[in-house]
Write an enzyme that holds these catalytic residues in place. Structure first.
Site, PDB file in Angstrom:
ATOM      1  N   GLU A 246       0.850  -1.193   0.000  1.00  0.00           N
ATOM      2  CA  GLU A 246       0.000   0.000   0.000  1.00  0.00           C
ATOM      3  C   GLU A 246       0.881   1.236   0.000  1.00  0.00           C
ATOM      4  O   GLU A 246       1.849   1.326   0.775  1.00  0.00           O
ATOM      5  CB  GLU A 246      -0.906  -0.001   1.228  1.00  0.00           C
ATOM      6  CG  GLU A 246      -1.767   1.256   1.368  1.00  0.00           C
ATOM      7  CD  GLU A 246      -2.664   1.206   2.605  1.00  0.00           C
ATOM      8  OE1 GLU A 246      -3.097   0.095   2.981  1.00  0.00           O
ATOM      9  OE2 GLU A 246      -2.907   2.270   3.202  1.00  0.00           O
ATOM     10  N   GLU A 251      -2.279  11.515   3.062  1.00  0.00           N
ATOM     11  CA  GLU A 251      -3.343  11.345   4.043  1.00  0.00           C
ATOM     12  C   GLU A 251      -3.349  12.566   4.953  1.00  0.00           C
ATOM     13  O   GLU A 251      -2.293  13.121   5.280  1.00  0.00           O
ATOM     14  CB  GLU A 251      -3.127  10.087   4.895  1.00  0.00           C
ATOM     15  CG  GLU A 251      -3.422   8.781   4.197  1.00  0.00           C
ATOM     16  CD  GLU A 251      -3.313   7.602   5.148  1.00  0.00           C
ATOM     17  OE1 GLU A 251      -4.349   7.011   5.476  1.00  0.00           O
ATOM     18  OE2 GLU A 251      -2.181   7.300   5.570  1.00  0.00           O
TER      19      GLU A 251
END
Length: 358
Positions: A246, A251
Site C-alpha cells: 500500500e 493522508e
C-alpha cells in the site's frame, strides 16, 4: 488509508536465485579443474543514445545500448532496475523511463557453467518528462467510467478501520464539477450509517509501476475527516493485504490540521507500524497543493509542493516493484480519523487533476 482484512497472506519475497554475486568476485562452482574455465576480463560498455556536449546524459529518450563481454564466457546476466536480463551474446538495449536525470548501477555476471565473474558500472541517463496517463476532471457529471469505478458500502466490505461512513455512488457524494473532482462526506442517516462519502478506484482499469505521480488537491476541513489519495497493488485479490503493498501518497486527519502523511504498508509494516513520514503544510484545507510521488526500483520519495518530506529505500524484497492502482476517498472517523466534531455537517475533498509521468 490502511486496508485491513480479517485474513491476509504474507508473502515471503525470495531474492533472485543465482543472479548477481558480490561485485568483483568469481567462483569455480566447487570444481577443481583449473582457472582456464572461469570467465575473465569482464567489461560492460553503455552507449546512451543522443549523447553530445550539450546533452551529456542522452537525448531524453532513455535508450541505452549495452555490450557485456568476457573471455571464456558462454552467457551473461545483467541486473537493471530490479530486472534480470539473460543474454548469450551480451548485446542488448534497455529503455529507462523515470523522467529527469538519474544515476543507475548496472550489475553484470559472466558465466561458463557454474563458474562466474561479476562487476558493475554506474551510468547517468536523462529522460524527458511526459504524461503517460491522467485525469484532468474537465467533464462535468460522474467520474469517467473508463478510468474509475466505485467501491460502495461500509467497512464490512473489507476495508475496516472502524470508519463511520457509508460509501455511495450518488452525485451528492461524488461528482465532477467545474474542472474538479469532488468527494463530499455528509452527515446523514443512510443504510444504517450516520455519514456518507465516496471511494473511487482505477482497479482493473489503470495501474502503474514506477514513474512520477502528481495530484493537485484541496482537502476537507473538520474534525473526523480522513481524506486519502493512495494506491494498492494489483495482486490484492491473489495475495491479500498487506502482502500486495500500500502506498499512501497523501493522508490528512482533520483533527491534526495541516499535517500531511506519506506512508507505506507491507508485511511486518502495516497498521500502526507502517513506514511513514509527515510534514506540516499551512492551508491544505483552504487552497490547492501539489502532492507528488517519485517511484522507482531504488526509492519512493514523497513531496508536497515539491518539498521532499519522506524517502523510502526500495528493494527487491518489498511489494513496491509491481503495478498499483489508485484509490481516492474521504473517510469519517475510524482508527486514524478519530472523533468526529459534533458540529460537522459536510466537507469536500477536491482534486484538480492526477497525472502520471514516465
Amino acid at each position: 488509508m490502511k486496508y485491513l482484512q480479517s485474513k491476509y497472506t504474507i508473502i515471503l519475497f525470495l531474492g533472485l536465485i543465482s543472479l548477481i554475486p558480490i561485485t568483483g568476485c568469481s567462483s569455480d562452482g566447487g570444481g577443481n579443474d583449473g582457472q582456464s574455465d572461469t570467465p575473465s576480463n569482464l567489461v560492460i560498455t553503455a552507449d546512451i543514445v543522443g549523447t553530445s556536449t550539450a546533452n551529456p546524459n542522452g537525448d531524453g529518450s532513455g535508450l541505452v545500448h549495452f555490450n557485456v563481454s568476457a573471455d571464456n564466457a558462454t552467457s551473461y546476466k545483467v541486473l537493471i532496475e530490479g530486472q534480470t536480463i539473460n543474454t548469450t551474446s551480451g548485446v542488448f538495449s534497455y529503455t529507462f523511463t523515470l523522467s529527469g536525470v538519474n544515476t543507475y548501477t548496472i550489475h553484470a555476471s559472466a558465466y561458463k557453467g557454474s563458474k562466474f565473474i561479476s562487476t558493475s558500472i554506474n551510468i547517468t541517463v536523462y529522460v524527458v518528462s511526459s504524461v503517460v496517463w491522467s485525469d484532468e476532471f474537465n467533464t462535468d457529471g460522474a467520474p469517467d467510467s473508463s478510468k474509475w469505478s466505485y467501491e460502495t458500502g461500509t467497512g464490512d466490505n473489507g476495508w475496516g478501520n472502524n470508519e463511520l461512513q457509508y460509501y455511495t455512488n450518488r452525485p451528492e457524494n461524488v461528482k465532477v464539477e467545474n474542472g474538479v473532482l469532488k468527494i463530499t462526506a455528509r452527515k446523514e442517516n443512510y443504510s444504517g450509517s450516520n455519514y456518507t462519502s465516496a471511494r473511487i478506484v482505477t482497479r482493473d482499469k489503470y495501474s502503474v509501476k514506477y514513474g512520477k505521480i502528481e495530484m493537485r488537491a484541496k482537502l476537507p476541513a473538520g474534525g473526523g475527516t480522513w481524506p486519502a489519495l493512495w494506491m494498492l497493488g494489483n495482486n490484492l485479490s491473489a495475495v491479500g493485504w498487506p502482502a500486495c503493498g500500500e502506498i499512501d501518497i497523501m493522508e490528512h486527519v482533520g483533527n491534526d490540521l495541516n499535517k500531511i502523511h506519506g506512508t507505506l504498508h507491507y508485511p511486518n509494516h502495516f497498521g500502526g507500524n507502517g513506514v511513514s513520514g509527515s510534514v506540516v503544510v499551512p492551508g491544505v484545507t483552504t487552497s490547492f497543493h501539489l502532492y507528488t510521488l517519485k517511484w522507482n526500483a531504488s526509492y519512493l520519495k514523497f513531496y508536497v509542493d515539491n518539498q521532499l518530506f519522506h524517502t523510502f529505500n526500495n528493494n527487491s524484497e518489498t511489494p513496491f516493484n509491481d503495478p498499483f492502482f489508485f484509490i481516492f476517498n474521504c473517510a469519517i472517523g475510524g482508527n486514524f480519523g478519530g472523533a468526529v466534531d459534533p458540529n460537522f455537517t459536510s466537507a469536500t475533498l477536491e482534486v484538480d487533476y492526477v497525472r502520471v509521468f514516465n
